[in-house]
Enzyme design. Sequence first.
Site, PDB file in Angstrom:
ATOM      1  N   HIS A   1       0.811  -1.232   0.077  1.00  0.00           N
ATOM      2  CA  HIS A   1      -0.032   0.040   0.045  1.00  0.00           C
ATOM      3  C   HIS A   1       0.878   1.091   0.043  1.00  0.00           C
ATOM      4  CE1 HIS A   1      -3.653  -2.036   0.683  1.00  0.00           C
ATOM      5  NE2 HIS A   1      -3.242  -3.004   1.241  1.00  0.00           N
TER       6      HIS A   1
ATOM      7  N   ASP B   1       1.876  -6.720   2.818  1.00  0.00           N
ATOM      8  CA  ASP B   1       0.611  -5.797   3.003  1.00  0.00           C
ATOM      9  C   ASP B   1       1.164  -4.729   3.757  1.00  0.00           C
ATOM     10  OD1 ASP B   1      -1.803  -5.408   3.067  1.00  0.00           O
ATOM     11  OD2 ASP B   1      -2.583  -6.699   4.852  1.00  0.00           O
TER      12      ASP B   1
HETATM   13  O1  DOR Z   1      -5.120  -4.174   7.688  1.00  0.00           O
HETATM   14  C1  DOR Z   1      -5.204  -4.017   6.406  1.00  0.00           C
HETATM   15  N1  DOR Z   1      -4.965  -2.814   6.117  1.00  0.00           N
HETATM   16  N2  DOR Z   1      -5.930  -4.915   5.809  1.00  0.00           N
HETATM   17  C2  DOR Z   1      -6.196  -4.557   4.365  1.00  0.00           C
HETATM   18  O2  DOR Z   1      -6.588  -5.373   3.695  1.00  0.00           O
HETATM   19  C3  DOR Z   1      -6.186  -2.967   3.784  1.00  0.00           C
HETATM   20  C4  DOR Z   1      -5.014  -2.325   4.651  1.00  0.00           C
HETATM   21  C5  DOR Z   1      -4.848  -0.994   4.460  1.00  0.00           C
HETATM   22  O3  DOR Z   1      -5.196  -0.616   3.228  1.00  0.00           O
HETATM   23  O4  DOR Z   1      -4.818  -0.265   5.152  1.00  0.00           O
HETATM   24 ZN    ZN Z   2      -3.691  -5.153   1.825  1.00  0.00          ZN
END
Ligand code: DOR
Ligand code: ZN
Length: 420
Positions: free
Chosen positions: A55, A299
């Site tokens: 991200h 992630d």
């Molecule tokens: O904990 C998470 N944060 N899981 C996700 O699937 C999305 C992510 C986020 O974009 O912050």
């Molecule tokens: Zn994610």
Amino acid sequence: MSTTWTIIGATLPDGSTTDLHISNGVFVEEAPTGAERIDARGLRAQPGLVDLHTHLREPGGEEAETITTGTAAAARGGFTATFAMANTNPATDTPERAEQVRRLAAGASTEVVPIGSVTKGLAGEELSDIAGMNSRAGVTVFSDDGFSVPSAGLVRAAMEQLLPFDGVLAEHCQDQTLAGSSACCHEGPVSEELGHVGWPTIAESVVIARDVQIAQYLGARLHICHVSTAEGVEVLRWAKARGVRVTAEVMPHHLLLTVDELRTGDTTYRVNPPLRSPEDVEAVRQALAEGIIEIVATDHAPHRKQDKDKPFPEAKPGMVAIEHVLSVVIETMINQGRLSWSGLADRMSHRPAQIGRLAHQGRPVAVGEPANLVLVDPAARSLVDREQALSKGRNNPYHGRNLPDPVVATFWRGRQTFSR
Ligand code: DOR
Ligand code: ZN
């Protein structure tokens, strides 16, 4: 900065020792004239890591991270490529927006590959222009990460769009009727003790079961994001035995941390899927060792301080990871004798590049190949300090822990993108 390098005495994934020469972005046979010399005796030379799930928050979330800061953090973590998740603001749901991510990444420290959303605005209603994002912006991976694609019919429709170019649906597995937005942690004794609404392991495994059946029916490619449960692993084992075209990833936090961390009350530990039981941690480690889970992704999910400084159930889910994932994999897998260095190259370089159809990444460290390289000191350790991060994110679950500190330098296409 130098563009030619001679790296002395590095140990390759197979255990052999060699000198490496880099010129014009590739590994070459002979030492280039004027090359900068690096003494790598005692260091491992691994192919640059590829993160299928990052991200980067840009556009729209620049206070939390930018492509510049996120990829600088990635280079420090040993990465030469990052796949940028689609849940930006606006979401990456059109060819133009995918192209915009590529443009924004022009000066980045890794290759950045946009992931396209499955549905418009990640709303789970109408399909995005999947074919257009592929033909006009080269997108091969599609995900509504943050949410599951809500219905079997939409998964089928999306996979039918993916089939002509053999794209892959990367599914976030969280059934909303079993684990909705108020579910903030693993369902079990700890959620009861803390009085939180839990999200049961089956909320993950039922979505995996649904999707592998659809993938098998259509012959389509499916990738399961962040597997966190023993039940999820069992469904994957079943599907693979039947030849379903499914791959899966595990995140560093699910390899190291358990739901017990939540007793600290620290909202850093709020993440989706949540930290699970010790039995689940053992199951995902075993699955990664066996290859039932093929890859480690991150992630990496930086958040602003004010989005975490809230009561636990209201804090945004997600934690940073990209600067520490190699530390965690060395600690939990390599130092336990559960994964070799060539296994690491497979799980974190070769296979993620292959799943994302990134032909020039994840290649062996060998003459004629692109010079994507991470030099690793397998013995170094240090205390993690979140204030030292290159990421903007301070939601760091490894802060204060003594962990391997392996990355000495990273090279992307022969350019040094990190050195300590
Ligand atoms: O904990 C998470 N944060 N899981 C996700 O699937 C999305 C992510 C986020 O974009 O912050
Ligand atoms: Zn994610």
